[in-house]
Design a protein around this motif. Structure first.
Motif, PDB file in Angstrom:
ATOM      1  N   GLY A  32       0.796  -1.226   0.000  1.00  0.00           N
ATOM      2  CA  GLY A  32       0.000   0.000   0.000  1.00  0.00           C
ATOM      3  C   GLY A  32       0.825   1.269   0.000  1.00  0.00           C
ATOM      4  N   ASP A  33       2.137   1.145  -0.102  1.00  0.00           N
ATOM      5  CA  ASP A  33       3.025   2.318  -0.084  1.00  0.00           C
ATOM      6  C   ASP A  33       3.284   2.766  -1.521  1.00  0.00           C
ATOM      7  OD1 ASP A  33       5.228   4.082  -0.046  1.00  0.00           O
ATOM      8  OD2 ASP A  33       6.042   3.142   1.749  1.00  0.00           O
ATOM      9  N   PRO A  34       2.632   3.833  -1.961  1.00  0.00           N
ATOM     10  CA  PRO A  34       2.756   4.239  -3.362  1.00  0.00           C
ATOM     11  C   PRO A  34       4.176   4.628  -3.765  1.00  0.00           C
ATOM     12  CG  PRO A  34       1.551   5.899  -2.118  1.00  0.00           C
ATOM     13  CD  PRO A  34       1.754   4.731  -1.209  1.00  0.00           C
ATOM     14  N   GLU A  35       4.919   5.231  -2.875  1.00  0.00           N
ATOM     15  CA  GLU A  35       6.282   5.639  -3.210  1.00  0.00           C
ATOM     16  C   GLU A  35       7.150   4.421  -3.540  1.00  0.00           C
ATOM     17  OE1 GLU A  35       9.997   8.172  -1.335  1.00  0.00           O
ATOM     18  OE2 GLU A  35       8.084   8.165  -0.287  1.00  0.00           O
ATOM     19  N   GLY A  54       4.009  -1.440 -15.879  1.00  0.00           N
ATOM     20  CA  GLY A  54       2.723  -0.840 -16.236  1.00  0.00           C
ATOM     21  C   GLY A  54       1.573  -1.417 -15.427  1.00  0.00           C
ATOM     22  N   GLU A  55       1.592  -2.731 -15.234  1.00  0.00           N
ATOM     23  CA  GLU A  55       0.546  -3.375 -14.429  1.00  0.00           C
ATOM     24  C   GLU A  55       0.571  -2.850 -12.998  1.00  0.00           C
ATOM     25  OE1 GLU A  55       1.093  -7.596 -14.694  1.00  0.00           O
ATOM     26  OE2 GLU A  55       1.018  -7.551 -16.883  1.00  0.00           O
ATOM     27  N   LEU A  60      -1.842   0.709  -8.836  1.00  0.00           N
ATOM     28  CA  LEU A  60      -1.664   1.840  -7.925  1.00  0.00           C
ATOM     29  C   LEU A  60      -2.670   2.944  -8.244  1.00  0.00           C
ATOM     30  CD1 LEU A  60      -0.215   3.489  -5.745  1.00  0.00           C
ATOM     31  CD2 LEU A  60       1.531   4.042  -7.436  1.00  0.00           C
ATOM     32  N   LEU A  61      -2.861   3.234  -9.514  1.00  0.00           N
ATOM     33  CA  LEU A  61      -3.788   4.295  -9.905  1.00  0.00           C
ATOM     34  C   LEU A  61      -5.247   3.923  -9.661  1.00  0.00           C
ATOM     35  CD1 LEU A  61      -1.976   5.611 -13.078  1.00  0.00           C
ATOM     36  CD2 LEU A  61      -2.387   6.865 -10.942  1.00  0.00           C
ATOM     37  N   GLU A  62      -5.551   2.634  -9.652  1.00  0.00           N
ATOM     38  CA  GLU A  62      -6.911   2.214  -9.287  1.00  0.00           C
ATOM     39  C   GLU A  62      -7.196   2.573  -7.832  1.00  0.00           C
ATOM     40  OE1 GLU A  62      -7.248  -1.947 -10.146  1.00  0.00           O
ATOM     41  OE2 GLU A  62      -7.226  -1.610 -12.301  1.00  0.00           O
ATOM     42  N   GLU A  63      -6.168   2.421  -6.983  1.00  0.00           N
ATOM     43  CA  GLU A  63      -6.316   2.718  -5.565  1.00  0.00           C
ATOM     44  C   GLU A  63      -6.152   4.204  -5.264  1.00  0.00           C
ATOM     45  OE1 GLU A  63      -3.547   0.260  -3.435  1.00  0.00           O
ATOM     46  OE2 GLU A  63      -4.249  -1.552  -4.433  1.00  0.00           O
ATOM     47  N   GLU A  69       2.762  11.102  -9.858  1.00  0.00           N
ATOM     48  CA  GLU A  69       3.985  10.456 -10.356  1.00  0.00           C
ATOM     49  C   GLU A  69       3.676   9.105 -11.007  1.00  0.00           C
ATOM     50  OE1 GLU A  69       8.539   9.269  -9.152  1.00  0.00           O
ATOM     51  OE2 GLU A  69       7.217   9.977  -7.570  1.00  0.00           O
ATOM     52  N   ALA A  70       2.760   8.361 -10.431  1.00  0.00           N
ATOM     53  CA  ALA A  70       2.379   7.072 -11.047  1.00  0.00           C
ATOM     54  C   ALA A  70       1.775   7.312 -12.421  1.00  0.00           C
ATOM     55  CB  ALA A  70       1.390   6.336 -10.137  1.00  0.00           C
ATOM     56  N   ARG A  71       0.928   8.326 -12.532  1.00  0.00           N
ATOM     57  CA  ARG A  71       0.310   8.661 -13.822  1.00  0.00           C
ATOM     58  C   ARG A  71       1.385   9.070 -14.833  1.00  0.00           C
ATOM     59  NH1 ARG A  71      -4.619   8.912 -14.675  1.00  0.00           N
ATOM     60  NH2 ARG A  71      -5.209   9.138 -12.492  1.00  0.00           N
ATOM     61  N   PHE A  72       2.350   9.878 -14.396  1.00  0.00           N
ATOM     62  CA  PHE A  72       3.441  10.311 -15.268  1.00  0.00           C
ATOM     63  C   PHE A  72       4.267   9.123 -15.731  1.00  0.00           C
ATOM     64  CE2 PHE A  72       7.945  11.492 -15.580  1.00  0.00           C
ATOM     65  CZ  PHE A  72       7.884  12.374 -16.643  1.00  0.00           C
ATOM     66  N   ARG A  73       4.643   8.240 -14.802  1.00  0.00           N
ATOM     67  CA  ARG A  73       5.464   7.073 -15.154  1.00  0.00           C
ATOM     68  C   ARG A  73       4.729   6.150 -16.109  1.00  0.00           C
ATOM     69  NH1 ARG A  73      10.685   7.778 -13.832  1.00  0.00           N
ATOM     70  NH2 ARG A  73      10.863   8.755 -11.805  1.00  0.00           N
ATOM     71  N   LEU A  74       3.433   6.001 -15.923  1.00  0.00           N
ATOM     72  CA  LEU A  74       2.657   5.140 -16.806  1.00  0.00           C
ATOM     73  C   LEU A  74       2.615   5.710 -18.218  1.00  0.00           C
ATOM     74  CD1 LEU A  74       1.000   2.555 -16.946  1.00  0.00           C
ATOM     75  CD2 LEU A  74      -1.003   3.905 -16.317  1.00  0.00           C
ATOM     76  N   ALA A  75       2.610   7.017 -18.332  1.00  0.00           N
ATOM     77  CA  ALA A  75       2.549   7.672 -19.643  1.00  0.00           C
ATOM     78  C   ALA A  75       3.887   7.619 -20.385  1.00  0.00           C
ATOM     79  CB  ALA A  75       2.114   9.123 -19.488  1.00  0.00           C
ATOM     80  N   GLU A  76       4.971   7.368 -19.673  1.00  0.00           N
ATOM     81  CA  GLU A  76       6.295   7.363 -20.317  1.00  0.00           C
ATOM     82  C   GLU A  76       6.451   6.233 -21.310  1.00  0.00           C
ATOM     83  OE1 GLU A  76       9.606   9.324 -17.578  1.00  0.00           O
ATOM     84  OE2 GLU A  76       8.962   7.402 -16.819  1.00  0.00           O
TER      85      GLU A  76
END
Length: 76
Positions: A32-35, A54-55, A60-63, A69-76
Motif C-alpha cells: 500500500g506504499d505508493p512511493e 505498467g501493471e 496503484l492508480l486504481e487505488e 507520479e504514477a500517472r506520469f510514469r505510466l505515460a512514459e
C-alpha cells in the motif's frame, strides 16, 4: 526510508538491477506504499520489464487515481 533512498541513488547512478533487488522485498512487504511501488516500477522498466511496471502502476492508480507520479510514469 533508508531502503527507498538507497534505491533512488542506485537508479540515479544507473544501477537499476541493484535498486530492484532492494526495493522488491520492500514493495512486497508494503503493497500500500505508493512511493515504494513507483520506485519498483521504475526499476522494472530499467531492467527490461515495462509490462510488469505498467501493471503495477495501473493497480496503484486504481487505488490512488490522484497519484501524479504514477500517472506520469505510466505515460512514459
Amino acid at each position: 526510508l533508508l531502503v527507498r533512498e538507497a534505491a533512488r541513488r542506485l537508479l540515479a547512478d544507473g544501477r537499476p538491477a541493484e535498486a530492484r533487488s532492494l526495493v522488491e522485498p520492500l514493495a512486497a512487504a508494503r503493497p500500500g506504499d505508493p512511493e515504494v511501488q513507483v520506485l519498483l516500477a521504475q526499476a522494472l522498466v530499467e531492467t527490461g520489464e515495462p509490462g510488469r511496471a505498467g501493471e503495477l502502476l495501473k493497480r496503484l492508480l486504481e487505488e490512488r487515481p490522484e497519484h501524479a507520479e504514477a500517472r506520469f510514469r505510466l505515460a512514459e
